[in-house]
Design a protein around this motif. Structure first.
Motif, PDB file in Angstrom:
ATOM      1  N   GLU A  79       0.890  -1.205  -0.026  1.00  0.00           N
ATOM      2  CA  GLU A  79       0.001  -0.054  -0.050  1.00  0.00           C
ATOM      3  C   GLU A  79       0.861   1.036   0.109  1.00  0.00           C
ATOM      4  N   GLY A  80       0.401   2.099  -0.656  1.00  0.00           N
ATOM      5  CA  GLY A  80       1.251   3.632  -0.808  1.00  0.00           C
ATOM      6  C   GLY A  80       0.685   4.614  -1.673  1.00  0.00           C
ATOM      7  N   VAL A  81       1.544   5.655  -1.936  1.00  0.00           N
ATOM      8  CA  VAL A  81       0.842   6.634  -3.006  1.00  0.00           C
ATOM      9  C   VAL A  81       1.610   6.498  -4.130  1.00  0.00           C
ATOM     10  N   LEU A  82       1.089   6.685  -5.198  1.00  0.00           N
ATOM     11  CA  LEU A  82       1.848   6.250  -6.612  1.00  0.00           C
ATOM     12  C   LEU A  82       2.337   7.623  -7.001  1.00  0.00           C
ATOM     13  N   ALA A  83       3.762   7.287  -7.537  1.00  0.00           N
ATOM     14  CA  ALA A  83       4.491   8.372  -8.194  1.00  0.00           C
ATOM     15  C   ALA A  83       5.501   8.034  -9.101  1.00  0.00           C
ATOM     16  N   GLY A  84       5.658   8.465 -10.452  1.00  0.00           N
ATOM     17  CA  GLY A  84       6.747   8.077 -11.349  1.00  0.00           C
ATOM     18  C   GLY A  84       6.094   7.187 -12.217  1.00  0.00           C
ATOM     19  N   ALA A  85       4.889   6.952 -12.449  1.00  0.00           N
ATOM     20  CA  ALA A  85       4.602   5.896 -13.528  1.00  0.00           C
ATOM     21  C   ALA A  85       4.392   6.847 -14.750  1.00  0.00           C
ATOM     22  N   GLU A  86       4.272   8.366 -14.900  1.00  0.00           N
ATOM     23  CA  GLU A  86       4.349   8.796 -16.046  1.00  0.00           C
ATOM     24  C   GLU A  86       5.712   9.132 -16.487  1.00  0.00           C
ATOM     25  N   VAL A  87       6.639   9.167 -15.713  1.00  0.00           N
ATOM     26  CA  VAL A  87       7.853   9.139 -16.072  1.00  0.00           C
ATOM     27  C   VAL A  87       8.508   7.833 -16.681  1.00  0.00           C
ATOM     28  N   ARG A 120       0.260   1.013 -22.645  1.00  0.00           N
ATOM     29  CA  ARG A 120      -1.311   1.284 -23.049  1.00  0.00           C
ATOM     30  C   ARG A 120      -2.077   1.536 -21.849  1.00  0.00           C
ATOM     31  N   PHE A 121      -1.444   1.462 -20.651  1.00  0.00           N
ATOM     32  CA  PHE A 121      -2.290   2.202 -19.235  1.00  0.00           C
ATOM     33  C   PHE A 121      -1.244   2.596 -18.199  1.00  0.00           C
ATOM     34  N   VAL A 122      -1.595   3.887 -17.880  1.00  0.00           N
ATOM     35  CA  VAL A 122      -0.776   4.511 -16.922  1.00  0.00           C
ATOM     36  C   VAL A 122      -1.537   5.343 -15.626  1.00  0.00           C
ATOM     37  N   LEU A 123      -1.335   4.688 -14.492  1.00  0.00           N
ATOM     38  CA  LEU A 123      -2.212   5.485 -13.394  1.00  0.00           C
ATOM     39  C   LEU A 123      -1.458   6.686 -12.958  1.00  0.00           C
ATOM     40  N   PRO A 124      -2.384   7.593 -12.753  1.00  0.00           N
ATOM     41  CA  PRO A 124      -1.951   9.105 -12.398  1.00  0.00           C
ATOM     42  C   PRO A 124      -1.323   9.061 -11.322  1.00  0.00           C
ATOM     43  N   ALA A 125      -0.295   9.928 -11.122  1.00  0.00           N
ATOM     44  CA  ALA A 125       0.480  10.300  -9.932  1.00  0.00           C
ATOM     45  C   ALA A 125      -0.463  10.989  -8.979  1.00  0.00           C
ATOM     46  N   GLY A 126      -0.061  10.323  -7.661  1.00  0.00           N
ATOM     47  CA  GLY A 126      -0.854  10.867  -6.336  1.00  0.00           C
ATOM     48  C   GLY A 126      -2.028   9.881  -5.910  1.00  0.00           C
ATOM     49  N   ARG A 127      -2.233   8.718  -6.940  1.00  0.00           N
ATOM     50  CA  ARG A 127      -3.405   7.843  -6.359  1.00  0.00           C
ATOM     51  C   ARG A 127      -2.911   6.814  -5.227  1.00  0.00           C
ATOM     52  N   GLU A 128      -3.897   6.551  -4.271  1.00  0.00           N
ATOM     53  CA  GLU A 128      -3.580   5.691  -3.271  1.00  0.00           C
ATOM     54  C   GLU A 128      -3.789   4.317  -4.041  1.00  0.00           C
ATOM     55  N   ILE A 129      -2.612   3.712  -3.644  1.00  0.00           N
ATOM     56  CA  ILE A 129      -2.563   2.128  -4.342  1.00  0.00           C
ATOM     57  C   ILE A 129      -2.515   1.004  -3.153  1.00  0.00           C
ATOM     58  N   HIS A 188      12.887  -5.713 -21.859  1.00  0.00           N
ATOM     59  CA  HIS A 188      13.673  -5.700 -20.751  1.00  0.00           C
ATOM     60  C   HIS A 188      14.583  -4.769 -20.437  1.00  0.00           C
ATOM     61  N   ARG A 189      14.824  -3.691 -21.455  1.00  0.00           N
ATOM     62  CA  ARG A 189      15.509  -2.454 -21.257  1.00  0.00           C
ATOM     63  C   ARG A 189      14.968  -1.727 -20.217  1.00  0.00           C
ATOM     64  N   LEU A 190      13.771  -1.345 -20.299  1.00  0.00           N
ATOM     65  CA  LEU A 190      12.908  -0.882 -19.481  1.00  0.00           C
ATOM     66  C   LEU A 190      12.430  -1.405 -18.005  1.00  0.00           C
ATOM     67  N   TRP A 191      12.598  -2.488 -18.015  1.00  0.00           N
ATOM     68  CA  TRP A 191      12.255  -3.177 -16.990  1.00  0.00           C
ATOM     69  C   TRP A 191      12.741  -2.717 -15.440  1.00  0.00           C
ATOM     70  N   ARG A 192      13.978  -2.844 -15.336  1.00  0.00           N
ATOM     71  CA  ARG A 192      14.462  -2.317 -13.979  1.00  0.00           C
ATOM     72  C   ARG A 192      14.751  -1.078 -13.818  1.00  0.00           C
ATOM     73  N   VAL A 193      14.910  -0.454 -14.777  1.00  0.00           N
ATOM     74  CA  VAL A 193      14.904   1.333 -14.744  1.00  0.00           C
ATOM     75  C   VAL A 193      13.666   1.797 -14.099  1.00  0.00           C
ATOM     76  N   GLY A 194      12.370   1.373 -14.945  1.00  0.00           N
ATOM     77  CA  GLY A 194      11.199   1.583 -14.405  1.00  0.00           C
ATOM     78  C   GLY A 194      10.861   1.288 -13.202  1.00  0.00           C
ATOM     79  N   LEU A 195      11.285   0.192 -12.696  1.00  0.00           N
ATOM     80  CA  LEU A 195      11.232  -0.437 -11.527  1.00  0.00           C
ATOM     81  C   LEU A 195      11.740   0.497 -10.307  1.00  0.00           C
TER      82      LEU A 195
END
Length: 280
Positions: free
Chosen positions: A43-51, A64-73, A90-97
């Protein structure tokens, strides 16, 4: 102010894959269509998905789907889904994580501070310091905003804030001479000074400072002294800094200060996410 440039985004990718993804090259997965999902594990507050979505586009992938920043998850919630070439996934995988975990950890910590502060005063802002790890300051600023806070100072170039560490090198460290020199050169800048007690605050305010930042002054002392300070200096800004956590934020907010300056959100652990991949 809160946007990463294409060059900055590319550098995040280049740090993890400076030449090639050796494992993916040897497995010959390039060109195979795939799908990747990032899901929250806690549980937490999302940030960084748009990045992360911007990183995906640089790699030619389709978010295809991006949850907006600030949402509680909650655990299990999908926050980002990307499709495209398996090699680029696979190039995106760990950087995105890493971006999601760091950003959401800061956002979650910020939200805790904001909610705690509102119990003392609903309108007192939580202001994040510059103590984020160098190189992550833009991500940190975005995350702080997602959590409901504001950056106190994005860098040394934007505002004047005199610390005790400046005084040994001033030609004349007395408040009147110091403020006069700053005012003569930086006429369009607001001048704030960090102080450790009310007497020091009065000296600088009398000298013409626009505000003071109380460093590690107990809430009880601020609650006692701020009413008369605000009456004597109605246009001045009064900030509290040092020792502000979710446990103390309400007490500091209730003193009448104009903002709470803290780096507590940067001490929070990254939020945990999982990654799923499949053929598309």
């Amino acid at each position: 102010m809160y946007t990463l440039t294409t060059q900055e985004l590319e550098e995040l990718l280049r740090e993890d894959v400076p030449y090639a993804d050796l494992t993916s090259e040897l497995l010959e997965i390039r060109g195979k269509p795939g799908r990747m999902r990032y899901r929250a594990r806690e549980e937490g507050v999302l940030a960084g998905a748009e990045v992360v979505a911007s990183l995906a586009r640089i790699l030619g992938l389709d978010p295809r789907f991006v949850l907006p920043a600030g949402r509680e998850i909650l655990p299990g919630k999908t926050v980002l889904e990307v499709e495209g070439d398996a090699y680029e996934l696979h190039r995106l995988w760990r950087v995105g994580l890493g971006v999601l975990g760091f950003s959401s950890g800061v956002a979650t910590g910020t939200r805790k501070l904001v909610l705690a502060a509102r119990k003392g005063a609903p309108d007192v802002p939580v202001l994040a310091t510059r103590k984020a790890l160098p190189g992550t300051r833009k991500l940190a600023a975005l995350a702080v905003r997602a959590g409901g806070g504001w950056p106190h100072r994005l860098g040394l170039s934007e505002s004047v804030l005199v610390f005790p560490q400046h005084l040994p090198f001033a030609d004349d460290p007395q408040p009147e001479a110091l403020v006069r020199k700053l005012r003569a050169i930086g006429r369009d800048k607001r001048i704030l000074v960090e102080v450790s007690d009310v007497e020091e605050a009065i000296r600088y305010l009398e000298a013409g400072a626009d505000g003071v930042q109380f460093e590690k002054v107990e809430p009880e002392a601020l609650r006692h002294d701020l009413p008369r300070l605000k009456e004597s200096y109605p246009c001045a800004v009064f900030l509290a800094a040092g020792g502000i956590t979710p446990e103390t934020a309400a007490a500091y907010a209730s003193t009448g200060v104009d903002g709470l300056v803290t780096s507590w959100m940067f001490t929070r652990p990254p939020l945990d996410f999982s990654v799923e991949m499949e053929r598309a």
